[in-house]
Design a protein around this motif. Sequence first.
Motif, PDB file in Angstrom:
ATOM      1  N   LEU A 277       4.163   9.148  -9.873  1.00 13.93           N
ATOM      2  CA  LEU A 277       3.040   9.054 -10.811  1.00 13.93           C
ATOM      3  C   LEU A 277       1.878   9.942 -10.367  1.00 13.93           C
ATOM      4  O   LEU A 277       1.316  10.710 -11.160  1.00 13.93           O
ATOM      5  CB  LEU A 277       2.592   7.593 -10.904  1.00 13.93           C
ATOM      6  CG  LEU A 277       1.403   7.285 -11.810  1.00 13.93           C
ATOM      7  CD1 LEU A 277       1.836   7.304 -13.262  1.00 13.93           C
ATOM      8  CD2 LEU A 277       0.817   5.916 -11.454  1.00 13.93           C
ATOM      9  N   VAL A 278       1.529   9.860  -9.082  1.00 17.38           N
ATOM     10  CA  VAL A 278       0.392  10.618  -8.551  1.00 17.38           C
ATOM     11  C   VAL A 278       0.678  12.115  -8.562  1.00 17.38           C
ATOM     12  O   VAL A 278      -0.133  12.923  -9.039  1.00 17.38           O
ATOM     13  CB  VAL A 278       0.058  10.136  -7.125  1.00 17.38           C
ATOM     14  CG1 VAL A 278      -0.950  11.069  -6.462  1.00 17.38           C
ATOM     15  CG2 VAL A 278      -0.485   8.716  -7.162  1.00 17.38           C
TER      16      VAL A 278
ATOM     17  N   LEU B  62       0.283  17.860 -10.519  1.00 15.81           N
ATOM     18  CA  LEU B  62       0.950  19.051 -11.051  1.00 15.81           C
ATOM     19  C   LEU B  62       0.322  19.494 -12.375  1.00 15.81           C
ATOM     20  O   LEU B  62       0.142  20.692 -12.622  1.00 15.81           O
ATOM     21  CB  LEU B  62       2.440  18.772 -11.251  1.00 15.81           C
ATOM     22  CG  LEU B  62       3.324  18.833 -10.001  1.00 15.81           C
ATOM     23  CD1 LEU B  62       4.744  18.419 -10.343  1.00 15.81           C
ATOM     24  CD2 LEU B  62       3.314  20.236  -9.411  1.00 15.81           C
ATOM     25  N   LYS B  63      -0.018  18.530 -13.220  1.00 16.98           N
ATOM     26  CA  LYS B  63      -0.658  18.863 -14.498  1.00 16.98           C
ATOM     27  C   LYS B  63      -2.024  19.506 -14.279  1.00 16.98           C
ATOM     28  O   LYS B  63      -2.393  20.470 -14.959  1.00 16.98           O
ATOM     29  CB  LYS B  63      -0.797  17.602 -15.350  1.00 16.98           C
ATOM     30  CG  LYS B  63       0.521  17.056 -15.867  1.00 16.98           C
ATOM     31  CD  LYS B  63       0.296  15.790 -16.683  1.00 16.98           C
ATOM     32  CE  LYS B  63       1.625  15.225 -17.175  1.00 16.98           C
ATOM     33  NZ  LYS B  63       1.437  13.967 -17.944  1.00 16.98           N
TER      34      LYS B  63
ATOM     35  N   LEU C 115       0.839  -1.196   0.000  1.00 18.70           N
ATOM     36  CA  LEU C 115       0.000   0.000   0.000  1.00 18.70           C
ATOM     37  C   LEU C 115       0.876   1.249   0.000  1.00 18.70           C
ATOM     38  O   LEU C 115       1.843   1.342   0.751  1.00 18.70           O
ATOM     39  CB  LEU C 115      -0.903   0.001   1.230  1.00 18.70           C
ATOM     40  CG  LEU C 115      -1.824   1.222   1.393  1.00 18.70           C
ATOM     41  CD1 LEU C 115      -2.884   1.227   0.300  1.00 18.70           C
ATOM     42  CD2 LEU C 115      -2.476   1.219   2.769  1.00 18.70           C
ATOM     43  N   VAL C 116       0.512   2.198  -0.860  1.00 19.75           N
ATOM     44  CA  VAL C 116       1.192   3.495  -0.906  1.00 19.75           C
ATOM     45  C   VAL C 116       0.149   4.572  -0.626  1.00 19.75           C
ATOM     46  O   VAL C 116      -0.934   4.563  -1.219  1.00 19.75           O
ATOM     47  CB  VAL C 116       1.851   3.742  -2.275  1.00 19.75           C
ATOM     48  CG1 VAL C 116       2.537   5.101  -2.288  1.00 19.75           C
ATOM     49  CG2 VAL C 116       2.851   2.642  -2.587  1.00 19.75           C
TER      50      VAL C 116
ATOM     51  N   ASN D  10      -9.984   7.335 -13.084  1.00 21.77           N
ATOM     52  CA  ASN D  10      -9.890   6.706 -14.409  1.00 21.77           C
ATOM     53  C   ASN D  10      -8.434   6.635 -14.873  1.00 21.77           C
ATOM     54  O   ASN D  10      -8.011   5.652 -15.496  1.00 21.77           O
ATOM     55  CB  ASN D  10     -10.725   7.478 -15.425  1.00 21.77           C
ATOM     56  CG  ASN D  10     -12.214   7.376 -15.139  1.00 21.77           C
ATOM     57  OD1 ASN D  10     -12.666   6.405 -14.525  1.00 21.77           O
ATOM     58  ND2 ASN D  10     -12.978   8.370 -15.569  1.00 21.77           N
ATOM     59  N   TYR D  11      -7.678   7.682 -14.565  1.00 18.40           N
ATOM     60  CA  TYR D  11      -6.260   7.704 -14.940  1.00 18.40           C
ATOM     61  C   TYR D  11      -5.474   6.615 -14.203  1.00 18.40           C
ATOM     62  O   TYR D  11      -4.666   5.895 -14.805  1.00 18.40           O
ATOM     63  CB  TYR D  11      -5.681   9.085 -14.628  1.00 18.40           C
ATOM     64  CG  TYR D  11      -4.180   9.160 -14.738  1.00 18.40           C
ATOM     65  CD1 TYR D  11      -3.549   9.213 -15.975  1.00 18.40           C
ATOM     66  CD2 TYR D  11      -3.390   9.176 -13.585  1.00 18.40           C
ATOM     67  CE1 TYR D  11      -2.170   9.281 -16.069  1.00 18.40           C
ATOM     68  CE2 TYR D  11      -2.008   9.242 -13.674  1.00 18.40           C
ATOM     69  CZ  TYR D  11      -1.402   9.295 -14.912  1.00 18.40           C
ATOM     70  OH  TYR D  11      -0.034   9.354 -15.005  1.00 18.40           O
ATOM     71  N   LEU D  12      -5.715   6.477 -12.897  1.00 16.80           N
ATOM     72  CA  LEU D  12      -4.986   5.484 -12.104  1.00 16.80           C
ATOM     73  C   LEU D  12      -5.257   4.061 -12.590  1.00 16.80           C
ATOM     74  O   LEU D  12      -4.359   3.211 -12.600  1.00 16.80           O
ATOM     75  CB  LEU D  12      -5.370   5.605 -10.627  1.00 16.80           C
ATOM     76  CG  LEU D  12      -4.882   6.853  -9.887  1.00 16.80           C
ATOM     77  CD1 LEU D  12      -5.398   6.861  -8.460  1.00 16.80           C
ATOM     78  CD2 LEU D  12      -3.355   6.931  -9.891  1.00 16.80           C
ATOM     79  N   LEU D  13      -6.486   3.792 -12.997  1.00 16.32           N
ATOM     80  CA  LEU D  13      -6.848   2.441 -13.429  1.00 16.32           C
ATOM     81  C   LEU D  13      -6.197   2.047 -14.748  1.00 16.32           C
ATOM     82  O   LEU D  13      -6.215   0.870 -15.121  1.00 16.32           O
ATOM     83  CB  LEU D  13      -8.371   2.323 -13.545  1.00 16.32           C
ATOM     84  CG  LEU D  13      -9.146   2.434 -12.221  1.00 16.32           C
ATOM     85  CD1 LEU D  13     -10.642   2.353 -12.467  1.00 16.32           C
ATOM     86  CD2 LEU D  13      -8.705   1.336 -11.252  1.00 16.32           C
TER      87      LEU D  13
END
Length: 337
Positions: free
Chosen positions: A291-292, A297-298, A224-225, A246-249
């Motif tokens: 990644l997160v 930031l975007k 877990l993070v 949706n992006y993470l999946l």
Amino acid sequence: MNENKNSGDKKNNTFKKVLYYVIGIIAILLFVYTVLYAVSLYSKNLPKGSFSIIEAVILVIFGILVIKLIQNLFVKIVHNYLSEDKLGLLKFLFNVTAYFILFLLIFSSLGIDVTNILLGATFLGIVFGLASQTILSNLLSGFAILFAKPFKIGDRITIVTWQWGLLMSTYQHETMKPGYTGVIKDINILFTTIREDSGFIMKAPNNILMQSMITNYANTNKRLVRIRFELDKTIDFKTFKEEFNNYLLTQVLIEKTPLPTIRIVDLSLTSYFVAVEAFTPSIFEDPVRDLVLSYVLKVVAKKQSETVNKPPAEADKVNSLIATDNNNKLKEKEGKK
């Protein structure tokens, strides 16, 4: 698949060899006992003292053979976990102990009183033990680690211990284990060598490791993070959560079972704090954190860009018209003059 099969075959072969050694040692001991018993039955017909000499000779021959077999058995068990120099030291210590016991048995069979020898050895052992208590503690802990195998060379672990205190992380990171994390490079009977994630080499005394809580990341296929960050209140959380989920999946570093969670954990006057929890197949948390936070930031950069390019509000338009009208009136007055 083939690697797992080969690993299983090696373990089976090692187990068979160890079993053969154990059976061989038991067979030799039974044979020696049988021979000594048979000789004792005819000892009355032998010259005086002959039985003691025969017994001593048998102990020498078969004692050396048993010591060699036990030594080979020990090497078979631990050779994958020790370097050659450490293995040589262990063999030396074993030989000293084993041959000392063998000599005591030989002296006893020859009728020599070994009480004084044992008393002297006991006294020296007590003195040596008091003088080298820490070393002996490390030594015994090293043997315990080698046989209990809480970790092996190549494993990435975190050591949490009261002897080496660390300051807890504060915001912006969540609470973390106050431990030392790194990869096991070597295990010997006194120290365990660890290459920390920072790149430094750490030699940890084995008695400290025996008292520590150890997290072994090699024993799990996911972890877990948890990442926490701050967003401006102008960013709609419902929209952000849906798009971010949706992006993470779609990312390989994120496990789909269980699903990642995204929730608000705190508020301020102008912003809110978001916590993301996701499981990853990687033993490292930094790639997921990167990644997160890169995605966040975007989102923030996009929001700032929209704010800069946003058309002026109605109030701004009115103020602009008033300022223009005032400028025109000033120009008319200057023209009349």
